[in-house]
Design an enzyme around this catalytic site. Structure first.
Site, mmCIF file in Angstrom:
data_model
loop_
_atom_site.group_PDB
_atom_site.id
_atom_site.type_symbol
_atom_site.label_atom_id
_atom_site.label_comp_id
_atom_site.label_asym_id
_atom_site.label_seq_id
_atom_site.Cartn_x
_atom_site.Cartn_y
_atom_site.Cartn_z
ATOM 1 N N LYS A 47 0.851 -1.195 0.000
ATOM 2 C CA LYS A 47 0.000 0.000 0.000
ATOM 3 C C LYS A 47 0.886 1.244 0.000
ATOM 4 C CE LYS A 47 -3.927 2.032 2.510
ATOM 5 N NZ LYS A 47 -4.836 1.877 3.656
ATOM 6 N N SER A 50 -9.627 2.026 2.799
ATOM 7 C CA SER A 50 -8.740 2.737 1.891
ATOM 8 C C SER A 50 -7.747 1.825 1.179
ATOM 9 C CB SER A 50 -7.980 3.819 2.664
ATOM 10 O OG SER A 50 -7.164 3.213 3.666
ATOM 11 N N SER A 58 -10.045 -0.314 7.078
ATOM 12 C CA SER A 58 -9.489 -0.167 5.730
ATOM 13 C C SER A 58 -8.770 -1.385 5.168
ATOM 14 C CB SER A 58 -8.544 1.031 5.686
ATOM 15 O OG SER A 58 -9.280 2.223 5.751
#
Length: 485
Positions: A79, A154, A178
């Site tokens: 990420k 996210s 997330s």
């Protein structure tokens, strides 16, 4: 059949037997990325040259008798809020568009020790603020199960890349759901570890008392192997816990006889779709068949979770994001008349709408005259939410419910309605406020879209969470189904 249809332990065995090479795994990853990335858009930056170079080095090592860990040569996606030395780290924000870190996050050092290969950096909601990956400063990521729907957020890029078969596993971060929410939307396995289990050093901070890095994988077993590699005490992170890391894989016995499950009535009540409710009830029947028992309980303060979370997380975000001012690094506005003007223009041009919204809310909640009414009150309610979990865990081993109230929604459907978007995290947020571990595993489908089962455990008891998740996974075949891209 893709190489990534095999579990990590099976791939490792094939590597050791010289049936495949590390270069084969890296080739598989980039080949798949070139096939589907224009549809999925999971990545922000690829690291192909360095990845292929490292694959060659590991192939040379493969020919020797040197010991090789289980993650040796495995491709992984990261990420884009986890800093990577010499590899652009943007947090999906224009303000960090050209940020090239000079050090690695602790989890990256641990992955280097495990000899994994970084394929690239994955798209996300800007600074991890969002539930759909529509708030990225660069492009929207699409759900591989239906390209018109969101992958969640996210960590939407991380979940979409694993679901699409671009990488066998990825790292995400979870502040209010997330990791678990996109894992549920994309039909993969995502774990938020106990707060303090994994170092946050090198994770670009959103809300420091809530953020936690965790693994997103195809199977529970792979998830346990990846957590094993990244967990542990870190002197660089004062919030990382000095608690021994157990052997998570040895917990995957499939035996859950006599296990006590709590099902909060709030998690199956108003706002939860009938499909999600039914999928959880069906999952409970499966677990009953394996020898577990369940009872309905109450987490009475969970209804205040969303309000509490958005006050606390936004307050911490407004403090953490104050460093992005155009002076030391990142984007700098042109034509500023003075220092104050430079701050204003840089932040106005560099941050997206959702980030600005949360900075403003947080700054308001922390301001004198409002601090006691909002921020302090939210901290007190957080304590009550944590106590609810502690009370239930005195009698039960795990808490189970849906991960999300509905399957993935359409891209653009909720982007103009932030309150509805915030409410989408209602089932995941209390877990972060309490600091306990939670996992999402696939448990069914609604209109062809995956649904997730959330299993929540006691502090630092990821082993029991994995045991239940693995037993359920072995008794069902939801994890074997793949999107048709």
């Amino acid at each position: 059949m893709s190489l990534f249809d095999y579990k990590v332990s099976e791939l490792h065995e094939r590597l050791v037997k010289k049936e495949i090479s590390v270069s084969d795994l890296v080739d598989e990853s980039y080949k798949r990325i070139h096939e589907v990335e224009d549809k999925v858009k999971a990545f922000l930056t690829l690291d192909e040259e360095r990845a292929r170079e490292k694959a060659k080095q590991l192939d040379e090592k493969l020919a020797t008798d040197e010991p090789k860990g289980l993650l040796f040569g495995m491709p992984i996606g990261i990420k884009d809020n986890i800093v990577t030395k010499g590899l652009r780290t943007t947090c999906a924000s224009k303000i960090l568009e050209n940020f090239d870190p000079i050090y690695d996050a602790t989890v990256m050092n641990k992955l280097h020790e495990a000899e994994t290969i970084t394929i690239g950096k994955l798209n996300m909601d800007e600074f991890a603020m969002g539930s759909s990956t529509e708030n990225s400063g660069f492009h929207k990521t699409h759900n591989p199960w239906n390209l018109e729907t969101v992958p969640g957020g996210s960590s939407g890029g991380s979940a979409a890349a694993v679901a699409a078969g671009e990488v066998p596993f990825a790292l995400g971060s979870d502040t209010g759901g997330s990791i678990r929410q996109p894992a549920a939307f994309c039909g993969v396995v995502g774990l938020k570890p106990t707060y303090g289990r994994v170092s946050r050093f090198g994770l670009v901070a959103f809300a420091s008392s809530l953020d936690q890095i965790g693994p997103i994988t195809r199977t529970v077993e792979d998830n346990a192997y990846l957590l094993q590699a990244i967990a542990g005490l870190d002197p660089n992170d004062s919030t990382s816990a000095n608690i021994d890391v157990p052997d998570y894989v040895s917990a995957l016995t499939g035996d859950i006889k006599g296990l006590k499950i709590a099902v909060p009535k709030e998690y199956l009540g108003e706002g939860v779709s009938e499909e999600a409710r039914q999928a959880v009830l069906n999952a409970l029947k499966v677990l009953e068949g394996l020898g577990a028992t369940w009872e309905e309980v109450s987490l009475p303060h969970s209804k205040y979770g969303v309000a509490t979370y958005y006050l606390l997380a936004s307050s911490e975000a407004s403090a953490n994001l104050a460093r992005f001012d155009g002076i030391r690094y990142g984007y700098r506005a042109k034509d500023a008349e003075n220092l104050i003007d430079l701050y204003k223009k840089t932040r106005a041009e560099g941050f997206g709408d959702e980030v600005k919204r949360r900075i403003m809310l947080g700054t308001f909640a922390l301001s004198s005259g409002y601090y006691d009414a909002y921020y302090k009150k939210a901290q007190q309610v957080r304590t009550l939410i944590k106590k609810d979990f502690e009370d239930v865990f005195e009698k039960y081993d795990v808490i189970i419910g849906p991960t999300t109230p509905t399957p993935a929604f359409k891209i653009g459907e909720k982007i103009d309605d932030p309150l509805t978007m915030y409410a989408n995290d209602i089932l995941t947020i209390p877990v972060n406020l309490a600091g306990v571990p939670g996992i999402s595993v696939p448990c069914g489908f609604a209109n062809g879209l995956p649904l997730g089962l959330q299993i929540i455990g006691k502090h630092f008891d990821e082993s029991t969470v994995y045991r239940v998740a693995h037993a359920f996974e072995q008794a069902t075949d939801y994890h074997k189904q793949k999107p048709e891209l």
